[in-house]
Motif scaffolding. Structure first.
Motif, PDB file in Angstrom:
ATOM      1  N   ALA A  95       0.977  -1.361  -0.065  1.00  0.00           N
ATOM      2  CA  ALA A  95      -0.179   0.159   0.006  1.00  0.00           C
ATOM      3  C   ALA A  95       0.859   1.363   0.005  1.00  0.00           C
ATOM      4  O   ALA A  95       0.515   2.173  -0.662  1.00  0.00           O
ATOM      5  CB  ALA A  95      -0.937  -0.151   1.195  1.00  0.00           C
ATOM      6  N   GLU A  96       2.015   1.167   0.883  1.00  0.00           N
ATOM      7  CA  GLU A  96       2.810   2.412   0.913  1.00  0.00           C
ATOM      8  C   GLU A  96       3.398   2.855  -0.498  1.00  0.00           C
ATOM      9  O   GLU A  96       3.616   3.724  -0.941  1.00  0.00           O
ATOM     10  CB  GLU A  96       3.944   2.152   1.758  1.00  0.00           C
ATOM     11  N   ARG A  97       3.998   1.505  -1.178  1.00  0.00           N
ATOM     12  CA  ARG A  97       4.523   1.619  -2.510  1.00  0.00           C
ATOM     13  C   ARG A  97       3.608   2.370  -3.382  1.00  0.00           C
ATOM     14  O   ARG A  97       3.993   2.905  -4.410  1.00  0.00           O
ATOM     15  CB  ARG A  97       5.315   0.336  -2.892  1.00  0.00           C
ATOM     16  N   LEU A  98       2.366   1.917  -3.747  1.00  0.00           N
ATOM     17  CA  LEU A  98       1.356   2.088  -4.653  1.00  0.00           C
ATOM     18  C   LEU A  98       1.047   3.676  -4.277  1.00  0.00           C
ATOM     19  O   LEU A  98       0.931   4.397  -5.320  1.00  0.00           O
ATOM     20  CB  LEU A  98       0.135   1.340  -4.394  1.00  0.00           C
ATOM     21  N   SER A  99       0.965   3.993  -3.002  1.00  0.00           N
ATOM     22  CA  SER A  99       0.201   5.504  -2.703  1.00  0.00           C
ATOM     23  C   SER A  99       1.597   6.468  -3.001  1.00  0.00           C
ATOM     24  O   SER A  99       1.277   7.445  -3.114  1.00  0.00           O
ATOM     25  CB  SER A  99       0.105   5.610  -1.219  1.00  0.00           C
ATOM     26  N   GLN A 100       2.856   6.047  -3.039  1.00  0.00           N
ATOM     27  CA  GLN A 100       3.710   7.013  -3.439  1.00  0.00           C
ATOM     28  C   GLN A 100       4.046   7.158  -4.985  1.00  0.00           C
ATOM     29  O   GLN A 100       5.019   7.800  -5.392  1.00  0.00           O
ATOM     30  CB  GLN A 100       5.156   6.468  -2.701  1.00  0.00           C
ATOM     31  N   LEU A 101       3.547   6.372  -5.755  1.00  0.00           N
ATOM     32  CA  LEU A 101       3.456   6.387  -7.518  1.00  0.00           C
ATOM     33  C   LEU A 101       2.773   7.802  -7.698  1.00  0.00           C
ATOM     34  O   LEU A 101       1.911   8.146  -7.224  1.00  0.00           O
ATOM     35  CB  LEU A 101       2.696   5.198  -8.035  1.00  0.00           C
ATOM     36  N   PRO A 102       3.413   8.306  -8.666  1.00  0.00           N
ATOM     37  CA  PRO A 102       2.919   9.795  -9.114  1.00  0.00           C
ATOM     38  C   PRO A 102       1.679   9.446  -9.843  1.00  0.00           C
ATOM     39  O   PRO A 102       1.393   8.614 -10.235  1.00  0.00           O
ATOM     40  CB  PRO A 102       3.755  10.158 -10.406  1.00  0.00           C
ATOM     41  N   GLY A 103       0.586  10.485  -9.356  1.00  0.00           N
ATOM     42  CA  GLY A 103      -0.770  10.254  -9.674  1.00  0.00           C
ATOM     43  C   GLY A 103      -1.833   9.451  -9.252  1.00  0.00           C
ATOM     44  O   GLY A 103      -2.939   9.136  -9.413  1.00  0.00           O
ATOM     45  N   ILE A 104      -1.332   8.643  -8.218  1.00  0.00           N
ATOM     46  CA  ILE A 104      -2.003   7.467  -7.587  1.00  0.00           C
ATOM     47  C   ILE A 104      -2.876   7.994  -6.315  1.00  0.00           C
ATOM     48  O   ILE A 104      -1.835   8.425  -5.515  1.00  0.00           O
ATOM     49  CB  ILE A 104      -1.356   6.122  -7.340  1.00  0.00           C
ATOM     50  N   GLU A 105      -4.004   7.824  -6.218  1.00  0.00           N
ATOM     51  CA  GLU A 105      -4.924   8.139  -5.217  1.00  0.00           C
ATOM     52  C   GLU A 105      -5.539   6.892  -4.639  1.00  0.00           C
ATOM     53  O   GLU A 105      -6.312   6.087  -5.091  1.00  0.00           O
ATOM     54  CB  GLU A 105      -6.206   8.977  -5.269  1.00  0.00           C
ATOM     55  N   LEU A 106      -4.879   6.295  -3.439  1.00  0.00           N
ATOM     56  CA  LEU A 106      -4.980   4.725  -3.108  1.00  0.00           C
ATOM     57  C   LEU A 106      -5.878   4.844  -2.121  1.00  0.00           C
ATOM     58  O   LEU A 106      -6.083   5.696  -1.091  1.00  0.00           O
ATOM     59  CB  LEU A 106      -3.613   4.190  -2.574  1.00  0.00           C
ATOM     60  N   CYS A 107      -6.814   3.741  -2.145  1.00  0.00           N
ATOM     61  CA  CYS A 107      -7.724   3.078  -0.977  1.00  0.00           C
ATOM     62  C   CYS A 107      -7.704   1.828  -0.933  1.00  0.00           C
ATOM     63  O   CYS A 107      -7.304   1.076  -1.733  1.00  0.00           O
ATOM     64  CB  CYS A 107      -9.137   3.549  -1.188  1.00  0.00           C
ATOM     65  N   MET A 109      -2.951  -0.330  10.760  1.00  0.00           N
ATOM     66  CA  MET A 109      -1.814  -0.201   9.938  1.00  0.00           C
ATOM     67  C   MET A 109      -2.046   0.373   8.722  1.00  0.00           C
ATOM     68  O   MET A 109      -1.351   0.831   7.837  1.00  0.00           O
ATOM     69  CB  MET A 109      -0.785  -0.989  10.033  1.00  0.00           C
ATOM     70  N   LEU A 110      -3.444   0.267   8.296  1.00  0.00           N
ATOM     71  CA  LEU A 110      -3.899   0.580   6.818  1.00  0.00           C
ATOM     72  C   LEU A 110      -4.903   1.735   7.027  1.00  0.00           C
ATOM     73  O   LEU A 110      -5.711   2.255   5.970  1.00  0.00           O
ATOM     74  CB  LEU A 110      -4.497  -0.578   6.235  1.00  0.00           C
ATOM     75  N   ALA A 111      -4.813   2.282   8.141  1.00  0.00           N
ATOM     76  CA  ALA A 111      -5.852   3.260   8.373  1.00  0.00           C
ATOM     77  C   ALA A 111      -5.662   4.448   7.405  1.00  0.00           C
ATOM     78  O   ALA A 111      -6.795   5.263   7.233  1.00  0.00           O
ATOM     79  CB  ALA A 111      -5.781   3.692   9.841  1.00  0.00           C
ATOM     80  N   GLY A 112      -4.763   4.887   7.207  1.00  0.00           N
ATOM     81  CA  GLY A 112      -4.331   6.016   6.226  1.00  0.00           C
ATOM     82  C   GLY A 112      -4.955   5.821   4.903  1.00  0.00           C
ATOM     83  O   GLY A 112      -4.755   6.829   3.944  1.00  0.00           O
ATOM     84  N   HIS A 113      -5.400   4.687   4.549  1.00  0.00           N
ATOM     85  CA  HIS A 113      -5.981   4.388   3.191  1.00  0.00           C
ATOM     86  C   HIS A 113      -7.336   3.926   3.406  1.00  0.00           C
ATOM     87  O   HIS A 113      -7.732   2.700   3.257  1.00  0.00           O
ATOM     88  CB  HIS A 113      -5.016   3.246   2.300  1.00  0.00           C
ATOM     89  N   ALA A 114      -8.153   4.774   3.613  1.00  0.00           N
ATOM     90  CA  ALA A 114      -9.689   4.374   3.920  1.00  0.00           C
ATOM     91  C   ALA A 114     -10.320   3.793   2.411  1.00  0.00           C
ATOM     92  O   ALA A 114      -9.953   3.799   1.561  1.00  0.00           O
ATOM     93  CB  ALA A 114     -10.440   5.663   4.442  1.00  0.00           C
ATOM     94  N   ARG A 115     -11.365   2.876   2.825  1.00  0.00           N
ATOM     95  CA  ARG A 115     -12.068   2.332   1.674  1.00  0.00           C
ATOM     96  C   ARG A 115     -12.644   3.547   0.889  1.00  0.00           C
ATOM     97  O   ARG A 115     -13.212   4.429   1.111  1.00  0.00           O
ATOM     98  CB  ARG A 115     -13.209   1.397   1.931  1.00  0.00           C
ATOM     99  N   ALA A 116     -12.711   3.084  -0.591  1.00  0.00           N
ATOM    100  CA  ALA A 116     -13.135   4.490  -1.458  1.00  0.00           C
ATOM    101  C   ALA A 116     -14.789   4.728  -1.266  1.00  0.00           C
ATOM    102  O   ALA A 116     -15.608   3.856  -1.165  1.00  0.00           O
ATOM    103  CB  ALA A 116     -12.935   3.968  -2.760  1.00  0.00           C
ATOM    104  N   SER A 117     -15.160   5.906  -1.501  1.00  0.00           N
ATOM    105  CA  SER A 117     -16.499   6.362  -1.101  1.00  0.00           C
ATOM    106  C   SER A 117     -16.850   6.530  -2.566  1.00  0.00           C
ATOM    107  O   SER A 117     -18.176   6.773  -2.847  1.00  0.00           O
ATOM    108  CB  SER A 117     -16.545   7.658  -0.343  1.00  0.00           C
ATOM    109  N   GLN A 118     -16.118   6.736  -3.506  1.00  0.00           N
ATOM    110  CA  GLN A 118     -16.422   6.890  -5.003  1.00  0.00           C
ATOM    111  C   GLN A 118     -15.863   5.874  -5.974  1.00  0.00           C
ATOM    112  O   GLN A 118     -14.785   4.973  -5.484  1.00  0.00           O
ATOM    113  CB  GLN A 118     -15.793   8.247  -5.387  1.00  0.00           C
ATOM    114  N   PRO A 119     -16.353   5.452  -7.048  1.00  0.00           N
ATOM    115  CA  PRO A 119     -15.958   4.729  -7.950  1.00  0.00           C
ATOM    116  C   PRO A 119     -14.441   4.888  -8.252  1.00  0.00           C
ATOM    117  O   PRO A 119     -13.967   5.811  -8.274  1.00  0.00           O
ATOM    118  CB  PRO A 119     -16.834   4.587  -9.101  1.00  0.00           C
ATOM    119  N   THR A 120     -13.699   3.617  -8.269  1.00  0.00           N
ATOM    120  CA  THR A 120     -12.409   3.645  -8.565  1.00  0.00           C
ATOM    121  C   THR A 120     -12.145   3.081 -10.077  1.00  0.00           C
ATOM    122  O   THR A 120     -12.878   2.579 -10.838  1.00  0.00           O
ATOM    123  CB  THR A 120     -11.437   2.514  -7.681  1.00  0.00           C
ATOM    124  N   GLU A 121     -11.105   3.724 -10.627  1.00  0.00           N
ATOM    125  CA  GLU A 121     -10.566   3.417 -11.741  1.00  0.00           C
ATOM    126  C   GLU A 121      -9.942   1.884 -12.040  1.00  0.00           C
ATOM    127  O   GLU A 121     -10.194   1.302 -13.010  1.00  0.00           O
ATOM    128  CB  GLU A 121      -9.803   4.500 -12.259  1.00  0.00           C
TER     129      GLU A 121
END
Length: 508
Positions: free
Chosen positions: A20-32, A72-84
């Motif tokens: 999750a941390e590696r994915l969230s650090q990629l440019p342009g990625i909004e992770l949930c 430990m995943l609290a910083g990446h809440a489940r999406a409230s909007q549709p994901t791509e």
């Protein structure tokens, strides 16, 4: 891009947090993260096996497979909007407008499928698939065959590498085809608790046997083989020569490996990793070689506070250069010989803050290229190929935009110098599916440029009647002399006898 990571919230591991941390650090990625409880998962009996292996093999307690709180995943809440895009690690997501990439091991989703393959002694094929189409794939590996937890952790870490590369647009959707028929075997089931208990008992017994073996033998112990080619080398023969190989002798207290010969000013000099069992660390040594063999024993030419191996030597601009493996120092360094075969002076650090194995340089298409396997985020040392390029061998070296170019325990790691035959670039590779350095492959490079890399593995050579032992992992040639290496047995009692004065050894 809004990206969702689907995982089992009842079985959160350090692997999930790191991914999750590696994915969230990629440019342009909004992770949930979608961490709803899921069916399946590694059974409790397997977790008990992990605990036993941690104890008897003294494995670190902070590995990628350790269970961690979902907080430990609290910083990446489940999406409230549709994901791509959804990365589905459990196999229960149905497409609802966005893309879904499911991670499967030999066609079956979930960490239980991965562990079942490991316990069955198989090499897992990891694939990210979308509606049955392959997005990315890799053959996962480990240096810890026979230890389920260590293998599981290595392969989880490399699964993360595959996922990150795919999201980054760098992963490949196909692997080199190997010159052998596919097994055709279906994915194995997870063994029942009773069989896992038997495996645990065998693990304890095997560990005791290993400890007894290490009391009696220096292990691991490698050896170097050599021969005169007579005009036909392994690239032409594609099989062990009928004449066989002659051993480069050692005294049992050390072993020689990673042979790199070079023809310089009319003389073949062989450079080797010189591993001293007493110190548990290798230096680099060299010996002059002729048609009848070595002129004495290898003598030290480079020793540093950390382990050295794979002495990649080459001539350029009238001088001799070397790029040894120094992963223990997290660097790739360039040395120049001021008094060949010794007098090695560090000229530059080519790569830093990296655990790179067996860096191999070659010229192609007007540029220099460096091949090495890289251990990032944990995982095996031998299954992830990275490339760099430079205008000159001194650098600066630029990482390939498609790194990692290949995740394949069967053909990623270099095994010696690359050679050109008939206008084609041939690359010796290590096949580490059975174990580290188990077999030697010969691959033909069909593409090498700034946009990609492709190879075809044409031959796999195994130890056997032509080369006794269980290993074969280096191939190099110079001046009509060809060298390989492999495993050997080094009895400690034989070493003691040979080190005693004449007449005393037989009385002990």
């Amino acid at each position: 891009m809004r990206l969702s990571l689907r995982l089992d919230g009842d079985r959160v591991r350090a692997f999930h947090v790191a991914l999750a941390e590696r994915l969230s650090q990629l440019p342009g990625i909004e992770l949930c993260v979608d961490a709803r409880p899921a069916a399946g998962g590694v059974p409790q009996a397997a977790e008990a096996l992990f605990q036993l292996e941690t104890l008897i093999h003294r494995l670190p307690a902070d590995g990628t497979a350790r269970r961690v709180p979902i907080s430990m995943l609290a910083g990446h809440a489940r999406a409230s909007q549709p994901t791509e895009l959804t990365i589905d690690l459990v196999g229960d997501v149905e497409p609802q407008g966005g893309q879904v990439w499911q991670l499967a091991y030999d066609g079956v989703c979930g960490e239980e499928a991965l562990l079942a393959l490991i316990l069955a002694g198989r090499t897992p094929l990891a694939r990210l698939e979308q509606d049955g189409a392959v997005v990315a794939e890799g053959r996962l590996g480990t240096e810890y065959h026979g230890i389920a937890l260590a293998s599981f952790q290595d392969m989880l870490a490399r699964s993360a590498s595959l996922i990150v590369a795919a999201v980054n647009g760098a992963a490949r959707s196909h692997l080199p085809v190997l010159p052998e028929p596919p097994s055709g075997a279906s994915s194995p089931p997870m063994p029942p608790a009773t069989k896992l208990g038997v495996r645990a008992a065998k693990a304890m017994a095997r560990r005791i046997v290993q400890q007894i073996y290490h009391l009696c033998y220096n292990a691991p112990h490698w050896r170097v083989g050599w021969r005169q080619t007579g005009g036909s080398d392994l690239y032409e023969l594609r099989a062990h020569p009928q004449s066989g190989w002659r051993d480069l002798a050692d005294d049992g207290s050390r072993f020689y490996a990673d042979p790199f010969p070079v023809l310089y000013r009319g003389q073949v000099t062989l450079f080797v990793e010189d591993y001293i069992h007493r110190t548990g660390k290798a230096i680099l040594s060299a010996v002059a070689f002729g048609p009848n063999g070595p002129a004495g024993t290898p003598k030290p030419v480079l020793e540093l506070p950390y382990h050295l191996s794979y002495p990649f030597v080459f001539e350029r601009d009238g001088e001799m250069w070397m790029v040894p493996e120094s992963g223990a120092n997290r660097s790739v360094d360039l040395y120049r010989a001021s008094a060949f075969p010794g007098g090695w002076v560090k000229e530059a650090t080519l790569l830093s803050d990296i655990v790179a194995s067996d860096a191999t340089l070659t010229e192609h298409g007007g540029r220099w290229w460096m091949f090495a396997t890289v251990r990032d985020g944990g995982g095996a040392f031998s299954d992830q190929l990275h490339l760099w390029s430079a205008p000159v061998f001194r650098g600066p070296w630029t990482p390939h935009p498609k790194n990692p170019l290949l995740i394949d325990i069967a053909s990623a790691r270099p095994a010696g110098r690359m050679v050109s035959r008939g206008g084609q670039l041939l690359r010796p590779v290590q096949d580490c599916r059975r174990s580290y350095g188990a077999a030697l492959g010969i691959a033909r490079v069909t593409r090498l440029d700034d946009t990609g890399f492709e190879q075809v593995v044409e031959t796999i050579l195994n130890p056997g009647a032509g080369w006794a032992g269980r290993k074969l992992h280096t191939l190099n040639e110079a001046g009509g002399l060809e060298f390989i290496d492999g495993s050997a047995m080094a009895p400690r009692w034989k070493q003691r006898r040979e080190s005693m004065p004449s007449g005393l050894g037989d009385k002990q």
